[in-house]
Design a protein around this motif. Structure first.
Motif, PDB file in Angstrom:
ATOM      1  N   LEU A  88      14.823  56.379  32.848  1.00  0.00           N
ATOM      2  CA  LEU A  88      15.199  58.122  33.704  1.00  0.00           C
ATOM      3  C   LEU A  88      16.698  57.137  33.817  1.00  0.00           C
ATOM      4  O   LEU A  88      17.207  56.779  35.085  1.00  0.00           O
ATOM      5  N   VAL A  89      17.956  57.888  33.949  1.00  0.00           N
ATOM      6  CA  VAL A  89      18.938  57.506  34.308  1.00  0.00           C
ATOM      7  C   VAL A  89      19.733  59.206  34.792  1.00  0.00           C
ATOM      8  O   VAL A  89      19.724  60.321  34.067  1.00  0.00           O
ATOM      9  N   ILE A  90      20.016  58.827  35.824  1.00  0.00           N
ATOM     10  CA  ILE A  90      19.956  60.442  37.071  1.00  0.00           C
ATOM     11  C   ILE A  90      21.796  59.824  37.120  1.00  0.00           C
ATOM     12  O   ILE A  90      22.236  59.754  38.478  1.00  0.00           O
ATOM     13  N   PRO A  91      22.939  60.466  35.969  1.00  0.00           N
ATOM     14  CA  PRO A  91      24.089  60.236  36.385  1.00  0.00           C
ATOM     15  C   PRO A  91      25.161  61.372  37.661  1.00  0.00           C
ATOM     16  O   PRO A  91      23.986  62.613  37.765  1.00  0.00           O
ATOM     17  N   HIS A  92      25.685  60.339  38.715  1.00  0.00           N
ATOM     18  CA  HIS A  92      26.000  61.619  39.743  1.00  0.00           C
ATOM     19  C   HIS A  92      25.567  62.505  41.129  1.00  0.00           C
ATOM     20  O   HIS A  92      25.035  63.371  41.068  1.00  0.00           O
ATOM     21  N   ALA A  93      24.213  61.421  40.881  1.00  0.00           N
ATOM     22  CA  ALA A  93      23.131  62.212  41.788  1.00  0.00           C
ATOM     23  C   ALA A  93      23.311  61.406  42.799  1.00  0.00           C
ATOM     24  O   ALA A  93      23.633  61.080  43.956  1.00  0.00           O
ATOM     25  N   GLU A  94      22.497  62.823  43.938  1.00  0.00           N
ATOM     26  CA  GLU A  94      22.785  62.821  45.603  1.00  0.00           C
ATOM     27  C   GLU A  94      21.044  62.285  45.461  1.00  0.00           C
ATOM     28  O   GLU A  94      20.283  62.112  45.170  1.00  0.00           O
ATOM     29  N   GLN A 124      20.126  65.589  36.916  1.00  0.00           N
ATOM     30  CA  GLN A 124      19.606  66.347  35.953  1.00  0.00           C
ATOM     31  C   GLN A 124      19.466  64.948  35.230  1.00  0.00           C
ATOM     32  O   GLN A 124      20.134  63.732  34.760  1.00  0.00           O
ATOM     33  N   ALA A 125      18.513  64.189  34.878  1.00  0.00           N
ATOM     34  CA  ALA A 125      17.550  63.165  34.574  1.00  0.00           C
ATOM     35  C   ALA A 125      17.985  63.148  33.128  1.00  0.00           C
ATOM     36  O   ALA A 125      17.457  64.270  31.955  1.00  0.00           O
ATOM     37  N   GLN A 126      18.408  61.417  32.362  1.00  0.00           N
ATOM     38  CA  GLN A 126      18.067  61.721  31.186  1.00  0.00           C
ATOM     39  C   GLN A 126      17.250  60.160  30.575  1.00  0.00           C
ATOM     40  O   GLN A 126      17.265  59.304  30.875  1.00  0.00           O
ATOM     41  N   ARG A 127      16.715  61.002  29.855  1.00  0.00           N
ATOM     42  CA  ARG A 127      15.567  59.988  29.097  1.00  0.00           C
ATOM     43  C   ARG A 127      16.338  58.604  28.151  1.00  0.00           C
ATOM     44  O   ARG A 127      16.887  59.227  27.449  1.00  0.00           O
ATOM     45  N   ARG A 128      16.564  57.553  27.897  1.00  0.00           N
ATOM     46  CA  ARG A 128      16.718  56.536  27.713  1.00  0.00           C
ATOM     47  C   ARG A 128      16.010  55.361  26.965  1.00  0.00           C
ATOM     48  O   ARG A 128      15.594  54.791  28.181  1.00  0.00           O
ATOM     49  N   ASN A 129      15.942  55.454  25.678  1.00  0.00           N
ATOM     50  CA  ASN A 129      14.647  54.106  25.521  1.00  0.00           C
ATOM     51  C   ASN A 129      15.797  52.712  25.673  1.00  0.00           C
ATOM     52  O   ASN A 129      16.236  53.132  25.563  1.00  0.00           O
ATOM     53  N   ARG A 130      15.119  51.807  26.415  1.00  0.00           N
ATOM     54  CA  ARG A 130      14.969  50.846  26.389  1.00  0.00           C
ATOM     55  C   ARG A 130      15.777  50.017  25.084  1.00  0.00           C
ATOM     56  O   ARG A 130      16.417  48.845  25.505  1.00  0.00           O
ATOM     57  N   SER A 131      15.462  50.157  24.367  1.00  0.00           N
ATOM     58  CA  SER A 131      15.563  49.935  22.674  1.00  0.00           C
ATOM     59  C   SER A 131      17.169  49.934  22.550  1.00  0.00           C
ATOM     60  O   SER A 131      18.057  49.496  21.855  1.00  0.00           O
ATOM     61  N   ASP A 132      17.760  50.734  22.700  1.00  0.00           N
ATOM     62  CA  ASP A 132      18.448  51.528  22.937  1.00  0.00           C
ATOM     63  C   ASP A 132      19.874  50.708  24.287  1.00  0.00           C
ATOM     64  O   ASP A 132      21.357  50.660  23.751  1.00  0.00           O
ATOM     65  N   VAL A 133      19.071  49.886  25.383  1.00  0.00           N
ATOM     66  CA  VAL A 133      20.567  49.471  26.039  1.00  0.00           C
ATOM     67  C   VAL A 133      20.652  48.002  25.362  1.00  0.00           C
ATOM     68  O   VAL A 133      20.094  47.528  25.101  1.00  0.00           O
ATOM     69  N   GLU A 134      21.780  47.613  25.277  1.00  0.00           N
ATOM     70  CA  GLU A 134      22.349  46.406  24.605  1.00  0.00           C
ATOM     71  C   GLU A 134      22.666  45.309  25.907  1.00  0.00           C
ATOM     72  O   GLU A 134      23.513  46.136  26.590  1.00  0.00           O
ATOM     73  N   VAL A 135      22.485  44.429  25.846  1.00  0.00           N
ATOM     74  CA  VAL A 135      22.383  43.822  26.993  1.00  0.00           C
ATOM     75  C   VAL A 135      23.199  42.281  26.219  1.00  0.00           C
ATOM     76  O   VAL A 135      23.092  42.242  25.377  1.00  0.00           O
ATOM     77  N   ILE A 136      24.573  42.578  27.161  1.00  0.00           N
ATOM     78  CA  ILE A 136      25.129  41.035  26.680  1.00  0.00           C
ATOM     79  C   ILE A 136      25.328  40.195  27.993  1.00  0.00           C
ATOM     80  O   ILE A 136      25.381  40.203  29.451  1.00  0.00           O
ATOM     81  N   GLU A 137      25.068  38.701  27.553  1.00  0.00           N
ATOM     82  CA  GLU A 137      24.378  38.140  28.122  1.00  0.00           C
ATOM     83  C   GLU A 137      26.401  37.092  28.182  1.00  0.00           C
ATOM     84  O   GLU A 137      26.596  36.984  26.738  1.00  0.00           O
ATOM     85  N   VAL A 138      26.885  36.812  29.352  1.00  0.00           N
ATOM     86  CA  VAL A 138      27.906  36.111  29.387  1.00  0.00           C
ATOM     87  C   VAL A 138      27.769  34.833  30.140  1.00  0.00           C
ATOM     88  O   VAL A 138      27.724  34.303  31.184  1.00  0.00           O
ATOM     89  N   GLY A 175      28.717  58.245  47.068  1.00  0.00           N
ATOM     90  CA  GLY A 175      29.365  57.159  46.114  1.00  0.00           C
ATOM     91  C   GLY A 175      28.592  56.501  44.873  1.00  0.00           C
ATOM     92  O   GLY A 175      29.184  55.774  44.419  1.00  0.00           O
ATOM     93  N   VAL A 176      27.137  57.081  45.365  1.00  0.00           N
ATOM     94  CA  VAL A 176      26.263  57.152  43.936  1.00  0.00           C
ATOM     95  C   VAL A 176      26.633  57.456  42.689  1.00  0.00           C
ATOM     96  O   VAL A 176      26.648  58.781  42.553  1.00  0.00           O
ATOM     97  N   GLU A 177      27.198  56.504  41.581  1.00  0.00           N
ATOM     98  CA  GLU A 177      27.592  56.244  40.003  1.00  0.00           C
ATOM     99  C   GLU A 177      26.397  57.422  39.148  1.00  0.00           C
ATOM    100  O   GLU A 177      26.609  58.170  38.767  1.00  0.00           O
ATOM    101  N   GLU A 178      25.454  56.420  39.737  1.00  0.00           N
ATOM    102  CA  GLU A 178      24.111  56.581  39.064  1.00  0.00           C
ATOM    103  C   GLU A 178      22.915  56.168  39.270  1.00  0.00           C
ATOM    104  O   GLU A 178      22.937  54.974  39.603  1.00  0.00           O
ATOM    105  N   VAL A 179      21.704  57.003  39.107  1.00  0.00           N
ATOM    106  CA  VAL A 179      20.547  56.243  39.681  1.00  0.00           C
ATOM    107  C   VAL A 179      19.818  55.863  37.951  1.00  0.00           C
ATOM    108  O   VAL A 179      19.290  56.678  37.039  1.00  0.00           O
ATOM    109  N   VAL A 180      19.114  54.673  37.949  1.00  0.00           N
ATOM    110  CA  VAL A 180      18.536  54.576  37.182  1.00  0.00           C
ATOM    111  C   VAL A 180      17.097  53.688  37.427  1.00  0.00           C
ATOM    112  O   VAL A 180      17.045  52.894  38.272  1.00  0.00           O
ATOM    113  N   ILE A 181      15.809  54.892  36.389  1.00  0.00           N
ATOM    114  CA  ILE A 181      14.551  54.093  37.456  1.00  0.00           C
ATOM    115  C   ILE A 181      14.009  53.928  35.995  1.00  0.00           C
ATOM    116  O   ILE A 181      14.272  54.467  34.804  1.00  0.00           O
ATOM    117  N   LYS A 182      13.769  52.262  36.204  1.00  0.00           N
ATOM    118  CA  LYS A 182      13.483  51.255  35.179  1.00  0.00           C
ATOM    119  C   LYS A 182      11.465  51.766  34.367  1.00  0.00           C
ATOM    120  O   LYS A 182      11.122  51.021  35.605  1.00  0.00           O
TER     121      LYS A 182
END
Length: 113
Positions: free
Chosen positions: A35-41, A57-71, A22-29
């Motif tokens: 590094l985001v690995i969707p549907h990782a084993e 399959q890892a995908q690189r994502r810049n941390r500045s691209d990640v939107e943080v929503i504080e609620v 049931g792993v949806e994704e793995v994120v290494i910060k």
């Protein structure tokens, strides 16, 4: 240095392996990207300490691209959603977080489950 085959077999028997389901994704910060690995084993191996093996399959994502929503959610909002839907306050809070604090959306979300 070579390892005796018998010793290697003994070590392998001691090692416990478990596939995590049931792993949806793995994120290494990292400091400036992720590094985001969707549907990782993911396999957990235990031999003294825990070791995790991640395949995918890892995908690189810049941390500045990640939107943080504080609620901010008040206790009153949680109590209201819980009383209107008949769920626990923890479930009500989760629904409020998922709906970004929108009480009506949280109630609709919980009633549709």
């Amino acid at each position: 240095m070579s390892i005796n085959p018998r010793d290697l077999q003994k070590m392998m028997k001691k090692m416990k392996m478990e596939e995590l389901k049931g792993v949806e994704e793995v994120v290494i910060k990292f400091e400036d990207y992720e590094l985001v690995i969707p549907h990782a084993e993911v396999t957990k191996m235990m031999m003294g300490s825990e070791v995790y093996q991640i395949t995918g399959q890892a995908q690189r994502r810049n941390r500045s691209d990640v939107e943080v929503i504080e609620v901010e959610i008040s206790d009153e909002d949680v109590a209201l959603v819980a009383s209107q839907t008949g769920v626990s306050e923890e479930e009500a809070e989760d629904a409020l977080l998922e709906s970004e604090g929108d009480i009506a959306k949280a109630i609709i979300l919980l009633k549709s489950k």
